[in-house]
Write a protein that holds these residues in place. Structure first.
Motif, mmCIF file in Angstrom:
data_model
loop_
_atom_site.group_PDB
_atom_site.id
_atom_site.type_symbol
_atom_site.label_atom_id
_atom_site.label_comp_id
_atom_site.label_asym_id
_atom_site.label_seq_id
_atom_site.Cartn_x
_atom_site.Cartn_y
_atom_site.Cartn_z
ATOM 1 N N HIS A 59 0.797 -1.234 0.000
ATOM 2 C CA HIS A 59 0.000 0.000 0.000
ATOM 3 C C HIS A 59 0.831 1.286 0.000
ATOM 4 O O HIS A 59 0.430 2.275 -0.594
ATOM 5 C CB HIS A 59 -1.012 -0.006 1.157
ATOM 6 C CG HIS A 59 -0.442 0.353 2.481
ATOM 7 N ND1 HIS A 59 0.322 -0.514 3.231
ATOM 8 C CD2 HIS A 59 -0.504 1.508 3.190
ATOM 9 C CE1 HIS A 59 0.690 0.091 4.338
ATOM 10 N NE2 HIS A 59 0.212 1.312 4.355
ATOM 11 N N ASP A 60 1.986 1.297 0.675
ATOM 12 C CA ASP A 60 2.816 2.512 0.714
ATOM 13 C C ASP A 60 4.057 2.405 -0.171
ATOM 14 O O ASP A 60 5.028 3.155 0.022
ATOM 15 C CB ASP A 60 3.241 2.814 2.157
ATOM 16 C CG ASP A 60 2.146 3.506 2.952
ATOM 17 O OD1 ASP A 60 1.244 4.110 2.345
ATOM 18 O OD2 ASP A 60 2.205 3.443 4.202
ATOM 19 N N HIS A 92 0.333 9.144 -3.154
ATOM 20 C CA HIS A 92 0.990 7.829 -3.052
ATOM 21 C C HIS A 92 0.004 6.672 -3.161
ATOM 22 O O HIS A 92 0.378 5.568 -3.531
ATOM 23 C CB HIS A 92 1.868 7.724 -1.791
ATOM 24 C CG HIS A 92 1.125 7.492 -0.522
ATOM 25 N ND1 HIS A 92 0.471 8.484 0.171
ATOM 26 C CD2 HIS A 92 0.929 6.361 0.204
ATOM 27 C CE1 HIS A 92 -0.077 7.992 1.260
ATOM 28 N NE2 HIS A 92 0.168 6.697 1.299
ATOM 29 N N HIS A 118 -6.659 4.033 0.199
ATOM 30 C CA HIS A 118 -6.259 3.691 1.572
ATOM 31 C C HIS A 118 -6.025 4.928 2.445
ATOM 32 O O HIS A 118 -6.097 4.850 3.665
ATOM 33 C CB HIS A 118 -5.030 2.767 1.596
ATOM 34 C CG HIS A 118 -3.705 3.469 1.525
ATOM 35 N ND1 HIS A 118 -3.024 3.680 0.343
ATOM 36 C CD2 HIS A 118 -2.920 4.020 2.490
ATOM 37 C CE1 HIS A 118 -1.893 4.317 0.588
ATOM 38 N NE2 HIS A 118 -1.787 4.551 1.886
ATOM 39 N N THR A 119 -5.727 6.080 1.838
ATOM 40 C CA THR A 119 -5.467 7.290 2.628
ATOM 41 C C THR A 119 -6.747 8.071 2.898
ATOM 42 O O THR A 119 -6.923 8.596 3.996
ATOM 43 C CB THR A 119 -4.476 8.211 1.875
ATOM 44 O OG1 THR A 119 -3.306 7.452 1.552
ATOM 45 C CG2 THR A 119 -4.097 9.416 2.719
ATOM 46 N N ASP A 136 -4.097 0.090 8.273
ATOM 47 C CA ASP A 136 -3.080 1.141 8.159
ATOM 48 C C ASP A 136 -3.055 2.009 9.416
ATOM 49 O O ASP A 136 -2.009 2.520 9.818
ATOM 50 C CB ASP A 136 -3.418 1.989 6.917
ATOM 51 C CG ASP A 136 -2.349 2.995 6.559
ATOM 52 O OD1 ASP A 136 -1.165 2.737 6.831
ATOM 53 O OD2 ASP A 136 -2.701 4.040 5.986
HETATM 54 FE FE FE Z 1 -0.286 5.484 2.959
#
Ligand code: FE
Ligand code: GDP
Ligand code: FE
Ligand code: FE
Length: 196
Positions: A59-60, A92, A118-119, A136
């Motif tokens: 994810h990151d 990102h 996801h953010t 997360d």
């Molecule tokens: Fe992230």
């Protein structure tokens, strides 16, 4: 543990090696932590743990990509030009998935969508997207105030956990006098009812 990831045609070892070249060690550890939390949430809430594993690990992946690369990807893939008004925090995930498609040949729409949001979350989130979003926030390496409560909520109800995290995020951003991405507010408006 999963030995092979057909979605990216890599063994776990190869995948971890490629991720480790893209991010600093502390972020690599965070991604392993998110994987672990995502697998646990997936098992609890009836989501495919293998997809949760891959989403958590990746994810990151783009968090250390430079701004010029993201701006070029926004042009290349004809993405919403409003994205150019934001920064790495938003890029990102939302733009990062295009680099992940290029670098890994990742095509699984559910995993890509989960990473994409996801953010910021979204009005509509798949169970996998909720699992990644919450993982997360609560992974074992997180130490911010409120994380203990967030972990407790995550044990009770996945929608409440999304709502709790989004409420805390919006609150934090406002206190820091930061601009709030519209999709973050849409997620807030959609999910906050779960906390009443
Ligand atoms: Fe992230
Ligand atoms: P991380 O990549 O594991 O650090 O976590 P996230 O991808 O969830 O968030 C990355 C950063 O984006 C964090 O510092 C968040 O506070 C920030 N962030 C999340 N939503 C918004 C938003 O709506 N506006 C702004 N300005 N920042 C946000
Ligand atoms: Fe998050
Ligand atoms: Fe993260």
């Amino acid at each position: 543990m999963f030995e092979f990831y057909p979605e990216v045609n890599l063994s776990r070892e190869e995948l971890l090696k490629q991720i480790a070249t893209a991010v600093k060690p502390s972020r690599f550890q965070h991604m392993l932590g998110v994987e672990k939390a995502a697998i646990a949430l997936a098992k609890k809430y009836g989501v495919d743990p293998h997809k949760a594993s891959l989403a958590g690990l990746l994810h990151d992946y783009c968090k250390e990509v430079d701004d010029e690369t993201f701006l070029a990807l926004i042009d290349k893939y004809d993405l919403d030009t409003d994205l150019k008004n934001w920064d790495n925090n938003i890029w990102h995930g939302k733009v990062g998935i295009y680099k992940m498609m290029e670098d890994f040949g990742l095509k699984d729409p559910e995993i890509l969508r989960a990473i994409e949001i996801h953010t910021v979350g979204d009005r509509v989130m798949s169970p996998l997207a909720k699992v990644l979003y919450v993982a997360d926030y609560i992974e074992e390496g997180r130490v911010f105030p409120g994380v203990i409560e967030a972990r407790a909520v995550a044990k009770q109800d996945l929608n409440q956990a999304v709502a709790f995290e989004t409420m805390r995020l919006v609150n934090y951003l406002a206190e820091q006098r930061l601009t709030i991405y519209p999709q973050t507010l849409e997620a807030y408006n959609t999910f906050i009812g779960y906390l009443r």
